[in-house]
Design an enzyme around this catalytic site. Structure first.
Site: not given
Ligand code: KIV
Length: 308
Positions: A59-60, A98, A128, A130, A197
């Site tokens: 989600d970056s 994500d 993924k 968090e 992280e």
């Molecule tokens: O969103 C992302 O790119 C991430 C990485 C920093 C692991 O969660």
């Protein structure tokens, strides 16, 4: 086009699709695992050809591709759109989607449904999310639906307002102990791996050694089982800020500025397109066109003698 020389494995070579079992076996034989983020088709193709084992559609995306201040505005629709592009490009890497902010926090039902969309619509293999022990039930429910889950501990950008900024986590004994407990809980809940992280290097190593599942460090030291970076940071493509843990392997922003500037200068100087970039018409056909124009009393005139 010039022939491109590459030392990377070609997609036609005999290669196996990377699975969650394979990366767990890599941990067991102490083989470091590489993961990078991708958000689009061409990057996914090249990353897959380079043999990167895991591709995360992070989600970056919100920050490095969509220009938001944080990852919080990213939606399920944004994620699915970009996951589809990556899935079309990467045939071998294990694909991780994500889960964006509020796609799994409000209810377990939401979480399972949205996780399912990553596989069904996005073409991902896993998801993924968090958070620590507070996510154990959610992880159990998603894994229960047959969807592998990667956890994410330490600096969790979706909780940026709770954490008070993008700062390293687990730096005191109490926070480190809590992180170790959270890691155990996520493993027990069924996570197949964890991202760690921005935590101290020796804590990253301790967590990794305490778990059976592989860890991927991003600012968590060399003692993790694998490493992950945001691709735009690695390529020097995101210039707003660069975290301390990033190693830049290229300076693409500079290269791109140079290329765009050179293109503009060529356009202004009429140096582009040159004859090799231009399709030409047979002289006889051109003559026919001239005759047609004059016989139909057309007011289109051919002025340029070089065109004759
Ligand atoms: O969103 C992302 O790119 C991430 C990485 C920093 C692991 O969660």
């Amino acid at each position: 086009m010039p022939e491109i020389q590459s030392t990377s494995p070609k997609p036609t070579e005999e290669r196996k699709k990377v699975t969650t079992r394979l990366i767990q076996a890599m941990k067991a034989r102490h083989e470091p695992i590489s993961m990078l983020t991708a958000y689009d088709y061409p990057t996914a193709v090249i990353m897959d050809q380079a043999g990167v084992e895991v591709i995360l559609v992070g989600d970056s995306l919100g920050m490095v591709e969509l220009g938001y201040e944080s990852t919080l505005p990213v939606t399920m629709e944004d994620m699915i759109h970009h996951c589809q592009a990556v899935a079309r490009g990467a045939k071998y890497a294990l694909l991780v989607g994500d889960m964006p902010f509020m796609s799994y926090q409000a209810s377990t039902q939401d979480a399972v449904r949205n996780a399912g969309r990553f596989l069904q619509e996005g073409g991902m293999n896993t998801v993924k999310l968090e958070g620590g022990s507070e996510r154990a039930d959610t992880v159990r429910a998603i894994v229960g639906a047959g969807i592998p889950v990667m956890g994410h501990l330490g600096l969790t950008p979706q909780s940026i307002h709770k954490l008070g900024g993008y700062r390293a986590q687990g730096k005191d004994a109490e926070a480190a102990y809590k992180l170790l407990e959270d890691a155990q809980t996520l493993q027990e809940a069924g996570c197949f791996s964890l991202v760690l992280e921005s935590i101290p290097g020796r804590l990253g190593k301790l967590v990794s050694e305490s778990l059976e599942i592989p860890t991927f460090g991003i600012g968590a030291g060399v003692g993790c089982d694998g490493q992950v970076l945001v691709t735009h940071d690695l390529l020097g493509l995101f210039e707003r800020f660069t975290p301390k843990f990033v190693k830049q392997y290229a300076h693409l922003a500079e290269e791109m500025r140079g290329a765009f500037g050179a293109y503009k200068a060529d356009v202004k100087a009429r140096a582009f397109p040159a004859s090799e970039h231009t399709v030409e018409m047979d002289n006889d056909e051109w003559k026919c066109l001239e005759e047609k124009l004059s016989s139909t009393n057309s007011n289109i005139l051919i002025h340029d003698p070089s065109m004759r």
